[in-house]
Scaffold this motif. Structure first.
Motif, mmCIF file in Angstrom:
data_model
loop_
_atom_site.group_PDB
_atom_site.id
_atom_site.type_symbol
_atom_site.label_atom_id
_atom_site.label_comp_id
_atom_site.label_asym_id
_atom_site.label_seq_id
_atom_site.Cartn_x
_atom_site.Cartn_y
_atom_site.Cartn_z
ATOM 1 N N ASP A 131 13.023 69.268 68.430
ATOM 2 C CA ASP A 131 11.709 69.591 67.857
ATOM 3 C C ASP A 131 11.121 70.855 68.468
ATOM 4 O O ASP A 131 10.380 71.587 67.802
ATOM 5 N N GLN A 132 11.444 71.135 69.732
ATOM 6 C CA GLN A 132 10.917 72.340 70.369
ATOM 7 C C GLN A 132 11.799 73.558 70.114
ATOM 8 O O GLN A 132 11.295 74.671 69.925
ATOM 9 N N PHE A 133 13.125 73.355 70.085
ATOM 10 C CA PHE A 133 14.039 74.491 69.999
ATOM 11 C C PHE A 133 14.317 74.965 68.571
ATOM 12 O O PHE A 133 14.383 76.170 68.319
ATOM 13 N N VAL A 134 14.500 74.050 67.634
ATOM 14 C CA VAL A 134 14.891 74.442 66.280
ATOM 15 C C VAL A 134 13.851 75.342 65.606
ATOM 16 O O VAL A 134 14.225 76.298 64.916
ATOM 17 N N PRO A 135 12.537 75.100 65.784
ATOM 18 C CA PRO A 135 11.564 76.023 65.180
ATOM 19 C C PRO A 135 11.646 77.457 65.692
ATOM 20 O O PRO A 135 11.011 78.354 65.120
ATOM 21 N N LEU A 136 12.421 77.700 66.754
ATOM 22 C CA LEU A 136 12.583 79.057 67.274
ATOM 23 C C LEU A 136 13.605 79.868 66.477
ATOM 24 O O LEU A 136 13.727 81.081 66.700
ATOM 25 N N TYR A 137 14.326 79.240 65.558
ATOM 26 C CA TYR A 137 15.361 79.947 64.790
ATOM 27 C C TYR A 137 14.864 81.275 64.204
ATOM 28 O O TYR A 137 15.546 82.301 64.339
ATOM 29 N N PRO A 138 13.713 81.296 63.520
ATOM 30 C CA PRO A 138 13.281 82.559 62.900
ATOM 31 C C PRO A 138 13.073 83.698 63.890
ATOM 32 O O PRO A 138 13.272 84.864 63.532
#
Length: 333
Positions: A296-303
Motif C-alpha cells: 500500500d505504501q510502495f505501489v503508489p510510488l510507481y508513477p
C-alpha cells in the motif's frame, strides 16, 4: 576481472582447439556452486556440443570481487565477453530494466517467470543492445527480503531512520527515501563488513544471497517482505557479438535460453537449502510481516519511478497478465 577466481575449462585445450575456435570469458560475483554460475557452466557445455567444439567459455569467473557496475562496463567496452549481472545495476543505463525491480509487481514466482520468458521480457532484453549489451536470458532472482542487525522489519514504519544498503543505479534508492530510510550504495562483497561495523543497519537480499554472503552472522533478522523479485540477466558484449557469424550468435543465444530451466531447478533447490541453513544457524526469520502495508505504501510510488509512457504501458500489461488457464475462463463478448 583480475581479482576473479577462474576455472580453466581444460578439456578443449587438452584435445586441441580447432583453428576457428572462439573461447569466451564470463564473470559472476557468486561462488562456483551458485545456481547462476552453474547455469553458465551449462551454457558452455551446450555451446561446445552444438558448435562442434568451436565455441566455449574457457574462463568462468566466479567469486569476482569487482562490483557488478564495473563488470557491466567491462562487458560494454569489450574487455569482458559476458557476465551474469543483477538487473537493478542497469536501471540507469537502460530505463526499461527498472520495471522488473518495482515493488510487488509480480504476483508470484510463476507470474515472474511467465513475464520474463514472454514478449515483455524479450522487449526489455532487446533494449540493452543500444547500450552495448546483448541480453541473452534472464535468471531468477527470487523474492527479496530485508535483513537487519538489531530489529525485525514488519511494517514500513520499521524502515524509518535505518541505513539500508542498495545497489548502484537501483530504483530502491528513491523508494527507501520515501519510506524515511537512508539508502547507502555498496557493492555486494562490501555489505557484510558494513553490517558488521554498523555503517549500515540493514540490506535486502534473496534467500540464497543471504546465506551465500553469510549475512545471517551479522544481520540475524530476516524479515520476509517479498518486496521485489528483481531477476539477473546474462549479457554478452555487443562489440564481441558483432564479430560473430549469425550461426554462432544463434548457438550462443539458444544455449543461454536452454540453460534457464536448469537454472530454475537449481535455484529452487538452493533457495530451500539456504532457508534451512539460516534457520539452523540461529537466524531470526520474521514471518509475521504486513506485506499489504508495504504494498500500500510502495505501489503508489510507481508513477514517480516510471515516467515514460511506453514503460508505464508495460507495467500495466504485467499487472493485467493472467495464466492461460484463467484467460480461457474469461467470458467472451
Amino acid at each position: 576481472m583480475p581479482s576473479a577466481r577462474v576455472l580453466g575449462v581444460v578439456l578443449a585445450l587438452c584435445a586441441g582447439l580447432p583453428a576457428d575456435a572462439r573461447e569466451f570469458r564470463s564473470s559472476d560475483v557468486y561462488p562456483f556452486d551458485y545456481p547462476t554460475v552453474q547455469a553458465v557452466v551449462q551454457v558452455d557445455k551446450l555451446m561446445r556440443e552444438r558448435s562442434g567444439g568451436t565455441l566455449g567459455i574457457t574462463v568462468l569467473g566466479y567469486d569476482d570481487r569487482d562490483s557488478e557496475s564495473f563488470t557491466a562496463a567491462q562487458v560494454r567496452n569489450g574487455q569482458l565477453d559476458m557476465a551474469r549481472i543483477n538487473l537493478a545495476v542497469l536501471n540507469n543505463l537502460s530505463p526499461s530494466t527498472a520495471i522488473f525491480s518495482l515493488p510487488y509487481l509480480f504476483k508470484s514466482k510463476e507470474h515472474a517467470r511467465r513475464i520474463l520468458d514472454g514478449p515483455i521480457g524479450e522487449e526489455i532484453l532487446a533494449d540493452l543492445e543500444r547500450h552495448g549489451l546483448v541480453g541473452l536470458c534472464f535468471y531468477d532472482g527470487g523474492p527479496r527480503h530485508f535483513d537487519s542487525v538489531k530489529q525485525a522489519i514488519r511494517t514500513p514504519a520499521d524502515l524509518k531512520g535505518l541505513r539500508i544498503r542498495v545497489q548502484q543505479a537501483d530504483i530502491w534508492t528513491s523508494i527507501l527515501r520515501a519510506a524515511g530510510a537512508e539508502p547507502v550504495v555498496a557493492p555486494a562483497d562490501r555489505v557484510y563488513l558494513k553490517l558488521q561495523s554498523g555503517v549500515i543497519d540493514a540490506s535486502e537480499q534473496n534467500w540464497p544471497s543471504y546465506v551465500t554472503l553469510r549475512h545471517y552472522h551479522v544481520a540475524p533478522y530476516l524479515s520476509l517482505t517479498e518486496h521485489a523479485m528483481t531477476p539477473a540477466v546474462l549479457v554478452f558484449s555487443k562489440r564481441i557479438w558483432d564479430t560473430l557469424s549469425a550461426k554462432d550468435q544463434a548457438i550462443i543465444r539458444d544455449a543461454a535460453r536452454d540453460s534457464v530451466p536448469i537454472m530454475r531447478r537449481l535455484w529452487d533447490d538452493y533457495e530451500a537449502a539456504a532457508e534451512q541453513t539460516a534457520e539452523k544457524a540461529g537466524a531470526k526469520i520474521v514471518r509475521d510481516v504486513d506485506r499489504k502495508a508495504f504494498a500500500d505504501q510502495f505501489v503508489p510510488l510507481y508513477p514517480s519511478i516510471i515516467e515514460d509512457a511506453r514503460l508505464r504501458s508495460l507495467v500495466r500489461r504485467i499487472q493485467a497478465d493472467q495464466p492461460l488457464e484463467l484467460q480461457s475462463e474469461q467470458p467472451k463478448e
